[in-house]
Design a protein around this motif. Structure first.
Motif, PDB file in Angstrom:
ATOM      1  N   THR A 185       0.851  -1.179   0.000  1.00 27.68           N
ATOM      2  CA  THR A 185       0.000   0.000   0.000  1.00 27.68           C
ATOM      3  C   THR A 185       0.895   1.240   0.000  1.00 27.68           C
ATOM      4  O   THR A 185       1.928   1.264   0.667  1.00 27.68           O
ATOM      5  N   VAL A 186       0.502   2.237  -0.743  1.00 23.43           N
ATOM      6  CA  VAL A 186       1.304   3.457  -0.892  1.00 23.43           C
ATOM      7  C   VAL A 186       0.434   4.643  -0.503  1.00 23.43           C
ATOM      8  O   VAL A 186      -0.644   4.852  -1.068  1.00 23.43           O
ATOM      9  N   ARG A 187       0.914   5.378   0.461  1.00 20.18           N
ATOM     10  CA  ARG A 187       0.201   6.583   0.904  1.00 20.18           C
ATOM     11  C   ARG A 187       1.211   7.717   1.009  1.00 20.18           C
ATOM     12  O   ARG A 187       1.810   7.940   2.058  1.00 20.18           O
ATOM     13  N   GLN A 188       1.409   8.406  -0.083  1.00 19.60           N
ATOM     14  CA  GLN A 188       2.393   9.480  -0.131  1.00 19.60           C
ATOM     15  C   GLN A 188       1.716  10.824   0.094  1.00 19.60           C
ATOM     16  O   GLN A 188       0.488  10.947   0.049  1.00 19.60           O
ATOM     17  N   LYS A 189       2.549  11.833   0.292  1.00 14.72           N
ATOM     18  CA  LYS A 189       2.026  13.179   0.497  1.00 14.72           C
ATOM     19  C   LYS A 189       1.442  13.703  -0.813  1.00 14.72           C
ATOM     20  O   LYS A 189       2.079  13.653  -1.850  1.00 14.72           O
ATOM     21  N   GLY A 190       0.220  14.176  -0.756  1.00 15.01           N
ATOM     22  CA  GLY A 190      -0.429  14.770  -1.913  1.00 15.01           C
ATOM     23  C   GLY A 190      -0.694  16.241  -1.665  1.00 15.01           C
ATOM     24  O   GLY A 190      -0.309  16.804  -0.646  1.00 15.01           O
ATOM     25  N   TYR A 191      -1.361  16.863  -2.612  1.00 13.50           N
ATOM     26  CA  TYR A 191      -1.647  18.278  -2.446  1.00 13.50           C
ATOM     27  C   TYR A 191      -2.831  18.468  -1.504  1.00 13.50           C
ATOM     28  O   TYR A 191      -3.690  17.603  -1.351  1.00 13.50           O
ATOM     29  N   LYS A 192      -2.874  19.603  -0.858  1.00 16.80           N
ATOM     30  CA  LYS A 192      -3.938  19.904   0.090  1.00 16.80           C
ATOM     31  C   LYS A 192      -5.131  20.517  -0.643  1.00 16.80           C
ATOM     32  O   LYS A 192      -4.960  21.414  -1.469  1.00 16.80           O
ATOM     33  N   PRO A 193      -6.333  20.035  -0.362  1.00 19.31           N
ATOM     34  CA  PRO A 193      -7.509  20.675  -0.960  1.00 19.31           C
ATOM     35  C   PRO A 193      -7.619  22.129  -0.505  1.00 19.31           C
ATOM     36  O   PRO A 193      -7.190  22.493   0.592  1.00 19.31           O
ATOM     37  N   ALA A 194      -8.173  22.963  -1.352  1.00 22.85           N
ATOM     38  CA  ALA A 194      -8.321  24.381  -1.022  1.00 22.85           C
ATOM     39  C   ALA A 194      -9.240  24.552   0.183  1.00 22.85           C
ATOM     40  O   ALA A 194     -10.287  23.913   0.271  1.00 22.85           O
TER      41      ALA A 194
END
Length: 466
Positions: free
Chosen positions: A383-392
């Protein structure tokens, strides 16, 4: 309602004065951005409105304009960069010459750039999100016919990516918010994966560097008025700075919300607050309690004695990832009930399961959610859970729409009344925002920074008394 009208010029500011002030009153702020010739400037800007009595104007504070034209181009720390933009006097120009000679004019060697000798780039520009790693054979076996299966659990979308005999892979073109979980599995052409080892590369981030100020004693503390007003606002907000709303009491039986991505209503469900999860011994006892249907299959034969084994007829999903029939025994046998958060059961021919395909609809579905998404998975799956962009997220600004302001009993001592990082002006260079005043603000500090459509930097501050 009060209207503030401000015209921002690149080199000149014109304002209108307003002499009235009411507590918790709607304020309309209209801005017009033009160039020095009076032509409208369309663009996207960061706009903030603060209490000028608490947030003092600091003309020496770095700005977007000084960063783009000065500090980003020079080596080392520059103290009070705005000083070199305050006027066009001979004294300021002389000091700017001294600064440029001291700092070396550029943070890079221009001659090397002209000769095609570029500095080493340790971190490339972030243009997209990606997942990289390696696939190896555990016994040194070939990975010639191996492909990667990428699954987004919330949507169930599966993508098959051939490795073409390569051990390293880099999946690009991804676009996901923070908290998104992917599941990757390396599978051979014949559907087997027992001798494959999948490893995911960890993300690398630039080291955080803090500029060293030569004289820390010159750093000014926040103004006392700001500290006092901010503390008052925090105290009025209640414990831990949280504003408490009116208490609402609702009675009734607690309903556990399903975890499956389509929010389907299961026939039965066991959740993590059920003590049976810790005392059941194995997952099969949980299946019996839920009423999961089994089928008897013959296994073994040849050199291995034949025997009968019960297998669940339902399609098994673990953390929203469908478990293939070939893997069911291995994964379920190694699954400790103490690591499970919840289990959801759907009977065969439940119309809700049509979204998961014919097999799930015909045989039913069991959704198992674990506390550790990697627990019990074979080494060919990760399973991969990397940092993504933050919703506005919109800046919170309280609303006081009622004409009778006496119903709003909580004091309002905000130091920042409005903030918008994406304030846009139209083709006429104009834009309007609305917010409510506080109980104490008598004058505002309006700060606008950003770029026009033609790339011109705008960094302006304006005081407005009410």
């Amino acid at each position: 309602m009060f209207r503030l009208i401000i015209i921002f010029l690149f080199l000149l500011l014109n304002t209108l004065n307003i002499s009235a002030q009411e507590k918790k009153e709607l304020v309309e702020l209209s801005l017009s951005v033009t160039d020095i010739k009076g032509n409208p400037a369309e663009g996207v800007f960061s706009l903030s409105v603060t209490d000028a009595d608490a947030v003092k104007v600091d003309t020496m504070q770095p700005s977007l304009e000084t960063y783009m034209l000065l500090t980003s181009e020079l080596k080392g720390h520059i103290e009070n960069p705005n000083y070199y933009f305050k006027d066009n006097s001979a004294r300021t120009a002389h000091h700017l010459d001294l600064l440029m000679m001291t700092q070396g004019w550029r943070r890079y060697e221009l001659d090397n750039i002209l000769e095609g000798k570029y500095p080493e780039i340790n971190y490339s520009i972030e243009t997209e999100q990606s997942i990289s790693g390696t696939v190896n054979g555990t016994m040194g076996n070939s990975i010639k016919n191996v492909s990667l299966h990428l699954v987004t659990p919330k949507t169930g979308i599966r993508e098959v990516l051939p490795l073409n005999g390569k051990k390293q892979f880099n999946i690009t073109g991804l676009d996901f918010i923070d908290g998104t979980t992917f599941l990757l599995q390396a599978i051979k052409k014949n559907g087997k994966h027992g001798l494959l080892n999948l490893k995911i590369d960890s993300l690398a981030f630039p080291a955080l560097s803090v500029p060293a100020h030569q004289d820390k004693a010159r750093l000014q503390p926040p103004p006392e008025t700001f500290v006092a007003q901010a503390n008052t606002q925090i105290n009025n907000a209640g414990i831990n700075g949280v504003t408490e709303l009116m208490e609402i009491v609702k009675t009734g039986k607690k309903r556990m919300k399903p975890k499956n991505p389509y929010n389907l209503e299961p026939y039965k469900m066991i959740t993590d607050d059920d003590p049976y999860l810790n005392s059941s011994g194995d997952i099969y006892n949980i299946f019996v309690r839920l009423g999961v249907r089994y089928e008897v299959v013959q296994e073994g034969g040849g050199d291995t004695p034949a025997y009968e084994r019960k297998k669940p007829r339902a399609v098994i999903f673990i953390d929203n990832m469908k478990v293939e029939k070939i893997d069911v025994d291995q994964i379920l046998d190694n699954l400790d009930p103490a690591t499970i958060k919840s289990v959801e059961l759907f009977h065969p021919r439940d119309p809700q399961l049509l979204v998961y395909g014919y097999a799930a609809w015909a045989n039913g579905g069991v959704f198992i959610y674990t506390k550790n998404p990697d627990y019990g998975l074979p080494i060919s799956m990760k399973t991969v859970r990397q940092k993504g962009y933050k919703p506005a997220v919109e800046f919170y600004s309280p609303q006081y729409p009622a004409k009778d302001k006496s119903k709003y009993t909580t004091p309002d001592h905000r130091t920042t009344l409005y903030w918008n990082p994406t304030f846009k002006t139209d083709s006429n260079g104009k834009g309007t925002v609305r917010f409510y005043s506080s109980d104490v603000s008598k004058k505002y500090l309006i700060t606008v920074e950003g770029l026009t459509e033609n790339g011109r930097a705008v960094s302006k501050k304006e005081l407005k008394e009410l």
